[in-house]
Design a protein around this motif. Structure first.
Motif, PDB file in Angstrom:
ATOM      1  N   LEU A  38       0.819  -1.209   0.000  1.00  0.00           N
ATOM      2  CA  LEU A  38       0.000   0.000   0.000  1.00  0.00           C
ATOM      3  C   LEU A  38       0.854   1.260   0.000  1.00  0.00           C
ATOM      4  O   LEU A  38       0.387   2.327  -0.377  1.00  0.00           O
ATOM      5  CB  LEU A  38      -0.953   0.004   1.195  1.00  0.00           C
ATOM      6  N   ILE A  63     -10.262   1.827   2.565  1.00  0.00           N
ATOM      7  CA  ILE A  63      -9.686   2.314   1.313  1.00  0.00           C
ATOM      8  C   ILE A  63     -10.826   2.880   0.464  1.00  0.00           C
ATOM      9  O   ILE A  63     -11.990   2.514   0.657  1.00  0.00           O
ATOM     10  CB  ILE A  63      -8.926   1.176   0.576  1.00  0.00           C
ATOM     11  N   GLU A 115      -8.622   4.442  -5.005  1.00  0.00           N
ATOM     12  CA  GLU A 115      -7.352   3.958  -4.469  1.00  0.00           C
ATOM     13  C   GLU A 115      -7.236   2.443  -4.623  1.00  0.00           C
ATOM     14  O   GLU A 115      -6.167   1.920  -4.925  1.00  0.00           O
ATOM     15  CB  GLU A 115      -7.223   4.380  -3.000  1.00  0.00           C
ATOM     16  N   LEU A 116      -8.350   1.733  -4.449  1.00  0.00           N
ATOM     17  CA  LEU A 116      -8.358   0.282  -4.620  1.00  0.00           C
ATOM     18  C   LEU A 116      -7.998  -0.088  -6.066  1.00  0.00           C
ATOM     19  O   LEU A 116      -7.199  -0.991  -6.299  1.00  0.00           O
ATOM     20  CB  LEU A 116      -9.719  -0.294  -4.233  1.00  0.00           C
TER      21      LEU A 116
END
Length: 154
Positions: free
Chosen positions: A14, A137, A141-142
């Motif tokens: 991440l 999240i 962004e995922l």
């Protein structure tokens, strides 16, 4: 648990902006259990489902509010069949156990589809590499961290 190798791999994947992991006392193996523990809608839970697609892993991140239509997904991808993976296949390709498979943090990149229904929520919760860990999240962004393809999977 926060220092478990799978959790650390997810955090590393991440990057610097990794959100804080929420670690439960016990595993949350279903979307319903995770939603109840977090006090959120079941649709906000991103189920991480590994399928076997012509011998290769396919990760489908789907809203906890519905099930993946494997025939529909197989047809969209031009596959003859899309089969549920065995626990051994899942661990081999993700390094993580069923019930805790994260969208990232795998030994090698895994082709990923991201359910368009998850875009309905400002915040999504995904597994953190073990059944007891989850993290928040956003949909954009995922997509970014997984290099996922948005798709209607239900």
């Amino acid at each position: 648990m926060e220092n478990h190798p799978n959790v650390l791999a997810v955090r590393a994947a991440l990057g610097d902006t990794a959100p804080e992991m929420v670690v439960f006392d016990e595993g949350v193996h279903t979307a319903a259990a995770a939603a109840a523990a977090l006090g959120v809608e079941i649709g906000q839970i991103a189920n991480s489902l590994i399928f076997e697609a012509d011998g290769e892993p396919l990760l489908v991140l789907t809203s906890g509010a519905h099930r993946v239509d494997t025939k529909k997904v197989a047809a969209a991808l031009g596959l003859a069949e899309l089969g549920r993976a065995t626990p051994e296949f899942v661990r081999e390709h993700t390094g993580q156990p069923i019930g805790g498979v994260a969208p990232v943090g795998h030994p090698r990149p895994v082709r990923t589809l991201v359910d368009v229904e998850l875009a309905l929520y400002d915040e999504i919760w995904a597994a953190g590499g073990v059944p007891r860990a989850v993290f928040p999240i956003t949909y954009p962004e995922l997509l970014r961290v997984t290099d996922g393809t948005p798709m209607d999977v239900a």
